[in-house]
Write a protein that holds these residues in place. Structure first.
Motif, PDB file in Angstrom:
ATOM      1  N   GLY A  95       9.335 -10.858 -23.292  1.00 35.04           N
ATOM      2  CA  GLY A  95      10.121 -10.925 -22.169  1.00 35.04           C
ATOM      3  C   GLY A  95      11.504 -10.904 -22.476  1.00 35.04           C
ATOM      4  N   ALA A  96      12.034  -9.998 -23.379  1.00 36.10           N
ATOM      5  CA  ALA A  96      13.186  -9.857 -23.967  1.00 36.10           C
ATOM      6  C   ALA A  96      14.024  -8.835 -23.479  1.00 36.10           C
ATOM      7  CB  ALA A  96      13.336 -10.061 -25.337  1.00 36.10           C
ATOM      8  N   PRO A  97      15.426  -8.629 -22.742  1.00 39.10           N
ATOM      9  CA  PRO A  97      15.925  -7.300 -22.282  1.00 39.10           C
ATOM     10  C   PRO A  97      16.183  -6.743 -23.463  1.00 39.10           C
ATOM     11  CG  PRO A  97      16.897  -9.257 -21.483  1.00 39.10           C
ATOM     12  CD  PRO A  97      15.848  -9.972 -22.481  1.00 39.10           C
ATOM     13  N   LEU A  98      15.954  -5.433 -23.418  1.00 35.87           N
ATOM     14  CA  LEU A  98      15.913  -4.455 -24.717  1.00 35.87           C
ATOM     15  C   LEU A  98      17.057  -3.434 -24.589  1.00 35.87           C
ATOM     16  CD1 LEU A  98      14.485  -3.097 -27.268  1.00 35.87           C
ATOM     17  CD2 LEU A  98      13.249  -1.741 -25.422  1.00 35.87           C
ATOM     18  N   VAL A  99      17.897  -3.475 -25.689  1.00 37.74           N
ATOM     19  CA  VAL A  99      18.988  -2.464 -25.995  1.00 37.74           C
ATOM     20  C   VAL A  99      18.464  -1.509 -27.083  1.00 37.74           C
ATOM     21  CG1 VAL A  99      21.236  -1.807 -26.519  1.00 37.74           C
ATOM     22  CG2 VAL A  99      20.903  -3.804 -25.151  1.00 37.74           C
ATOM     23  N   MET A 100      18.162  -0.199 -26.655  1.00 38.88           N
ATOM     24  CA  MET A 100      17.317   0.743 -27.882  1.00 38.88           C
ATOM     25  C   MET A 100      18.023   1.794 -28.005  1.00 38.88           C
ATOM     26  SD  MET A 100      14.243   0.704 -29.178  1.00 38.88           S
ATOM     27  CE  MET A 100      13.258   1.910 -29.915  1.00 38.88           C
ATOM     28  N   THR A 101      18.009   2.327 -29.440  1.00 34.74           N
ATOM     29  CA  THR A 101      18.694   3.717 -29.973  1.00 34.74           C
ATOM     30  C   THR A 101      18.048   4.713 -28.963  1.00 34.74           C
ATOM     31  OG1 THR A 101      18.908   5.056 -31.677  1.00 34.74           O
ATOM     32  CG2 THR A 101      16.893   3.828 -31.465  1.00 34.74           C
ATOM     33  N   ASN A 102      18.830   5.714 -28.648  1.00 33.43           N
ATOM     34  CA  ASN A 102      18.235   7.092 -27.895  1.00 33.43           C
ATOM     35  C   ASN A 102      18.179   8.075 -29.076  1.00 33.43           C
ATOM     36  OD1 ASN A 102      20.801   7.928 -28.699  1.00 33.43           O
ATOM     37  ND2 ASN A 102      21.466   8.257 -26.587  1.00 33.43           N
ATOM     38  N   ARG A 103      18.259   7.612 -30.191  1.00 30.89           N
ATOM     39  CA  ARG A 103      18.021   8.711 -31.328  1.00 30.89           C
ATOM     40  C   ARG A 103      16.533   8.868 -31.795  1.00 30.89           C
ATOM     41  NH1 ARG A 103      22.230  11.041 -34.177  1.00 30.89           N
ATOM     42  NH2 ARG A 103      24.294  10.823 -32.858  1.00 30.89           N
ATOM     43  N   GLY A 104      15.739   9.669 -31.425  1.00 26.62           N
ATOM     44  CA  GLY A 104      14.401   9.787 -32.013  1.00 26.62           C
ATOM     45  C   GLY A 104      13.387   9.956 -30.665  1.00 26.62           C
ATOM     46  N   GLY A 105      12.380   9.016 -30.854  1.00 27.90           N
ATOM     47  CA  GLY A 105      11.242   8.953 -29.941  1.00 27.90           C
ATOM     48  C   GLY A 105      11.375   8.250 -28.675  1.00 27.90           C
ATOM     49  N   ASP A 134      25.203  -9.509 -17.356  1.00 26.26           N
ATOM     50  CA  ASP A 134      24.565  -9.203 -16.111  1.00 26.26           C
ATOM     51  C   ASP A 134      23.244  -9.851 -16.049  1.00 26.26           C
ATOM     52  OD1 ASP A 134      23.378  -8.177 -13.881  1.00 26.26           O
ATOM     53  OD2 ASP A 134      24.320  -6.179 -14.105  1.00 26.26           O
ATOM     54  N   GLY A 135      22.821 -11.159 -15.496  1.00 21.80           N
ATOM     55  CA  GLY A 135      21.933 -11.642 -15.454  1.00 21.80           C
ATOM     56  C   GLY A 135      20.912 -11.007 -14.616  1.00 21.80           C
ATOM     57  N   ALA A 136      21.313 -10.318 -13.444  1.00 20.09           N
ATOM     58  CA  ALA A 136      20.041  -9.893 -12.653  1.00 20.09           C
ATOM     59  C   ALA A 136      19.737  -8.374 -13.456  1.00 20.09           C
ATOM     60  CB  ALA A 136      20.796  -9.146 -11.352  1.00 20.09           C
ATOM     61  N   LEU A 137      20.502  -7.767 -14.119  1.00 14.93           N
ATOM     62  CA  LEU A 137      19.940  -6.633 -15.026  1.00 14.93           C
ATOM     63  C   LEU A 137      18.997  -6.993 -16.065  1.00 14.93           C
ATOM     64  CD1 LEU A 137      20.025  -3.870 -15.977  1.00 14.93           C
ATOM     65  CD2 LEU A 137      22.122  -4.254 -17.419  1.00 14.93           C
ATOM     66  N   ARG A 138      19.200  -8.257 -16.781  1.00 13.35           N
ATOM     67  CA  ARG A 138      18.420  -8.748 -17.672  1.00 13.35           C
ATOM     68  C   ARG A 138      17.008  -8.921 -16.942  1.00 13.35           C
ATOM     69  NH1 ARG A 138      22.627 -11.779 -19.231  1.00 13.35           N
ATOM     70  NH2 ARG A 138      21.621 -13.741 -18.403  1.00 13.35           N
ATOM     71  N   ALA A 139      17.138  -9.503 -15.764  1.00 12.94           N
ATOM     72  CA  ALA A 139      15.766 -10.001 -15.237  1.00 12.94           C
ATOM     73  C   ALA A 139      15.004  -8.763 -14.859  1.00 12.94           C
ATOM     74  CB  ALA A 139      16.191 -10.592 -13.825  1.00 12.94           C
ATOM     75  N   ARG A 140      15.694  -7.582 -14.404  1.00 13.22           N
ATOM     76  CA  ARG A 140      14.893  -6.525 -13.972  1.00 13.22           C
ATOM     77  C   ARG A 140      14.384  -5.684 -15.383  1.00 13.22           C
ATOM     78  NH1 ARG A 140      19.760  -5.546 -10.833  1.00 13.22           N
ATOM     79  NH2 ARG A 140      20.410  -3.692 -12.482  1.00 13.22           N
ATOM     80  N   LEU A 141      15.310  -5.775 -16.282  1.00 19.08           N
ATOM     81  CA  LEU A 141      14.598  -5.139 -17.541  1.00 19.08           C
ATOM     82  C   LEU A 141      13.309  -5.772 -18.038  1.00 19.08           C
ATOM     83  CD1 LEU A 141      17.977  -4.342 -19.485  1.00 19.08           C
ATOM     84  CD2 LEU A 141      16.769  -2.738 -18.251  1.00 19.08           C
ATOM     85  N   VAL A 142      13.433  -7.182 -18.016  1.00 18.49           N
ATOM     86  CA  VAL A 142      12.138  -7.906 -18.543  1.00 18.49           C
ATOM     87  C   VAL A 142      11.124  -7.643 -17.516  1.00 18.49           C
ATOM     88  CG1 VAL A 142      11.511 -10.573 -18.397  1.00 18.49           C
ATOM     89  CG2 VAL A 142      13.800  -9.736 -19.413  1.00 18.49           C
TER      90      VAL A 142
END
Length: 382
Positions: free
Chosen positions: A292-302, A334-342
């Motif tokens: 249940g953690a919001p994710l910031v992810m690299t776009n390099r690779g798969g 952005d708490g609302a964004l975090r909630a949507r990502l989770v």
């Protein structure tokens, strides 16, 4: 046949450990044959699986290196043929092609054992660039891909790279998995306060230096810090980088944690950040979704092949410091964004179970050994 295994830790080791367990539960007879990385040529029981650590000498370009290889090869080959005589496998499955793959190819040729190859991005995401330096491995990989009955990888990015650079024809994606039970509890997090979390082996390809640099100048409340979980060869350099940037009170290096503690730490984080310069897949992404953690992810690779930007993660180029900094700031504010990502991540993660991974491999084994594996209902060796 794995390039590495316990006591070493990492994505490949976890993948092979989980798949071996699932295959055993499916009725297969399984052994793990791994590269001897200091254990010596020994046989051990690891979590109920027989693991053979086997010597894998390869020739180098120097006269002395070739001589050492020729002296070591007969003894090494005896260990491999003894493993085959003891277990009598019906199929060899290479994970993360390295010296293990070269010896698997030799076993395939000598004993006519069917070969399956799974690449985990080792040709492009290795700190030591071994495929750029070793003509032996490049040649062995090309020949193994041509000889294999099936070739898989965790992402289309890896399959495409094998097609472009190593002559692969065909190939299928079998994604990574995650243990769904380790959900994590923020109340159990080993870290207090507000923090961003990064998890992984501290090697150059994982890009933790890019994340530390991005923390210099990030526009967040001063009490928000970065916690880096893991260990590896880059740790001292990363600590020095944080000190040089004056981030001693804002970046914490926590070392290696047990999986349950990592899950709790993720559950309590503002976001999990994966800043890899190259990532074949990224099991950490699945772990973040599970906890249940919001994710910031690299776009390099798969990652763009399974992560939906703006829906279940924020994809960003970690080589662009401003973009990485902006993505972190956006998610943190952005708490609302975090909630949507989770919510989206939790909805997606059940797609990625180890049982599904093992079933996908069994389907390929069925095609190679239709009278013996899976649907035939008889015990198999893999």
């Amino acid at each position: 046949m794995s390039s590495s295994y316990a006591p070493h830790v990492g994505g490949v080791e976890e993948h092979v450990r989980q798949v071996a367990r699932e295959l055993q539960e499916a009725g297969c007879a399984v052994e793990v044959w791994s590269v001897d990385r200091g254990t010596g040529p020994v046989v051990r029981d690891v979590e109920g699986v027989t693991v053979r650590y086997l010597p894998t000498p390869l020739p180098s370009g120097s006269v002395g290196g070739i001589g050492r290889f020729l002296r070591a090869l007969p003894g090494a080959w005896r260990h491999w043929t003894a493993a085959r005589a003891s277990f009598r496998p019906e199929l060899l499955h290479v994970h993360c092609f390295g010296p293990n793959g070269a010896y698997a190819l030799a076993m395939h040729r000598r004993f006519r054992l069917p070969l399956v190859v799974t690449s985990h991005g080792e040709t492009v995401a290795d700190d030591h660039a071994v495929f750029q330096r070793s003509a032996v491995l490049r040649t062995a990989l090309r020949r193994a891909l041509a000889a294999a009955s099936a070739v898989t990888a965790p992402s289309a990015f890896v399959i495409d790279e094998l097609r472009a650079d190593y002559g692969l024809e065909g190939g299928d994606v079998v994604p990574n998995g995650v243990e769904l039970g380790l959900v994590g509890d923020p109340a159990g997090s080993p870290f207090g306060g507000r923090y961003l979390l990064a998890v992984g082996r501290l090697g150059r390809v994982k890009g933790f230096d890019l994340l530390v640099a991005a923390m210099d100048g990030v526009d967040l409340d001063p009490d928000v810090r970065l916690v880096v979980v893991g260990d590896g060869p880059e740790r001292e350099r990363l600590e020095a980088l944080a000190a040089d940037r004056g981030l001693g009170d804002r970046v914490e290096f926590a070392g290696r944690l047990q999986p349950a503690d990592v899950a709790d730490a993720m559950a309590g984080a503002i976001a999990v950040v994966v800043p890899s310069r190259m990532e074949a897949f990224g099991i950490v992404a699945l772990e973040a979704w599970r906890s249940g953690a919001p994710l910031v992810m690299t776009n390099r690779g798969g990652a763009p092949g399974f992560v939906r930007d703006g829906a279940d993660a924020i994809l960003v180029d970690p080589l662009d410091s401003e973009a990485l900094r902006g993505a972190i700031e956006r998610v943190a504010r952005d708490g609302a964004l975090r909630a949507r990502l989770v919510a989206a991540g939790r909805e997606r993660v059940p797609e990625f179970t180890w049982a599904r991974v093992a079933r996908a491999y069994l389907d390929r084994y069925d095609a190679v050994l239709p009278a013996r594996v899976g649907g035939a209902g008889t015990e198999a060796a893999a």
